[in-house]
Design a protein around this motif. Structure first.
Motif, PDB file in Angstrom:
ATOM      1  N   THR A   8       0.883  -1.157   0.000  1.00  0.00           N
ATOM      2  CA  THR A   8       0.000   0.000   0.000  1.00  0.00           C
ATOM      3  C   THR A   8       0.918   1.204   0.000  1.00  0.00           C
ATOM      4  OG1 THR A   8      -1.639  -1.215   1.274  1.00  0.00           O
ATOM      5  CG2 THR A   8      -1.858   1.192   1.218  1.00  0.00           C
ATOM      6  N   PHE A  40      -9.631  -4.964  -0.666  1.00  0.00           N
ATOM      7  CA  PHE A  40      -9.645  -3.638  -0.067  1.00  0.00           C
ATOM      8  C   PHE A  40     -10.979  -3.507   0.647  1.00  0.00           C
ATOM      9  CE2 PHE A  40      -6.640  -3.466  -3.439  1.00  0.00           C
ATOM     10  CZ  PHE A  40      -5.666  -2.581  -3.025  1.00  0.00           C
ATOM     11  N   HIS A  77      -1.303   5.706   2.135  1.00  0.00           N
ATOM     12  CA  HIS A  77      -2.539   5.442   2.856  1.00  0.00           C
ATOM     13  C   HIS A  77      -2.805   6.607   3.791  1.00  0.00           C
ATOM     14  CE1 HIS A  77      -5.032   3.610   6.098  1.00  0.00           C
ATOM     15  NE2 HIS A  77      -5.698   3.233   5.022  1.00  0.00           N
ATOM     16  N   ALA A 137     -10.469   3.062   4.674  1.00  0.00           N
ATOM     17  CA  ALA A 137     -10.193   1.869   3.862  1.00  0.00           C
ATOM     18  C   ALA A 137      -9.028   1.103   4.479  1.00  0.00           C
ATOM     19  CB  ALA A 137      -9.860   2.264   2.429  1.00  0.00           C
ATOM     20  N   SER A 155     -12.241  -5.719  -4.973  1.00  0.00           N
ATOM     21  CA  SER A 155     -11.085  -6.393  -5.562  1.00  0.00           C
ATOM     22  C   SER A 155     -11.189  -6.256  -7.073  1.00  0.00           C
ATOM     23  CB  SER A 155     -11.027  -7.866  -5.138  1.00  0.00           C
ATOM     24  OG  SER A 155     -12.219  -8.532  -5.475  1.00  0.00           O
ATOM     25  N   HIS A 168      -6.210  -2.256   3.641  1.00  0.00           N
ATOM     26  CA  HIS A 168      -5.631  -3.247   2.734  1.00  0.00           C
ATOM     27  C   HIS A 168      -4.443  -3.900   3.420  1.00  0.00           C
ATOM     28  CE1 HIS A 168      -2.642  -4.410  -0.423  1.00  0.00           C
ATOM     29  NE2 HIS A 168      -3.703  -5.094  -0.797  1.00  0.00           N
ATOM     30  N   THR A 214     -16.273  -4.944   0.562  1.00  0.00           N
ATOM     31  CA  THR A 214     -14.976  -5.408   0.084  1.00  0.00           C
ATOM     32  C   THR A 214     -14.877  -5.229  -1.425  1.00  0.00           C
ATOM     33  OG1 THR A 214     -14.872  -7.041   1.852  1.00  0.00           O
ATOM     34  CG2 THR A 214     -13.427  -7.391  -0.019  1.00  0.00           C
TER      35      THR A 214
END
Length: 128
Positions: free
Chosen positions: A14, A31, A17, A22, A105, A24, A103
């Protein structure tokens, strides 16, 4: 990375951030959006069919809670193996107040074909 049919693209890190809306885990393809609101979700990557694969359209989708998001389908039709193409999509995602999280992806929807994905980027921006 090689991504099998119906598998998700993995993200080893990541890079930037901020905030706590959120989450990850490095190495994961998931995510998790933790707060209610509207999120702008962007994906882009270089894709190809690996040597030994079947030449044809490469298809990926941004997926929310296991379902492809309408308008997120990305397609690149390759003429040869190892031919790089770029795919990208931007969609809006809503997390409702009643829901604790959702979620996201990116899934390889190419039928019966493993694909190569390089330089993948996934950007999530929360708009209150």
């Amino acid at each position: 990375q090689s991504v099998a049919t119906n598998a998700v693209v993995l993200f080893s890190s990541t890079r930037i951030h901020t905030g706590c809306s959120a989450r990850h885990e490095p190495g994961s393809g998931r995510f998790v959006l933790l707060k209610p609101g509207v999120y702008e979700v962007e994906f882009n990557a270089n894709v190809s069919i690996p040597t030994g694969g079947t030449v044809g359209p490469i298809t990926l989708s941004i997926v929310q809670d296991g379902e492809a998001i309408a308008g997120s389908k990305m397609v690149f039709t390759t003429a040869a193996v190892d031919e790089l193409g770029n795919v990208s999509a931007t969609v809006l995602v809503r997390v409702y107040e009643q829901c604790c999280c959702t979620t996201l992806s990116v899934r390889n929807d190419t039928p019966a074909t493993t694909i190569n994905v390089q330089d993948a980027n996934f950007v999530i921006t929360r708009h209150c």
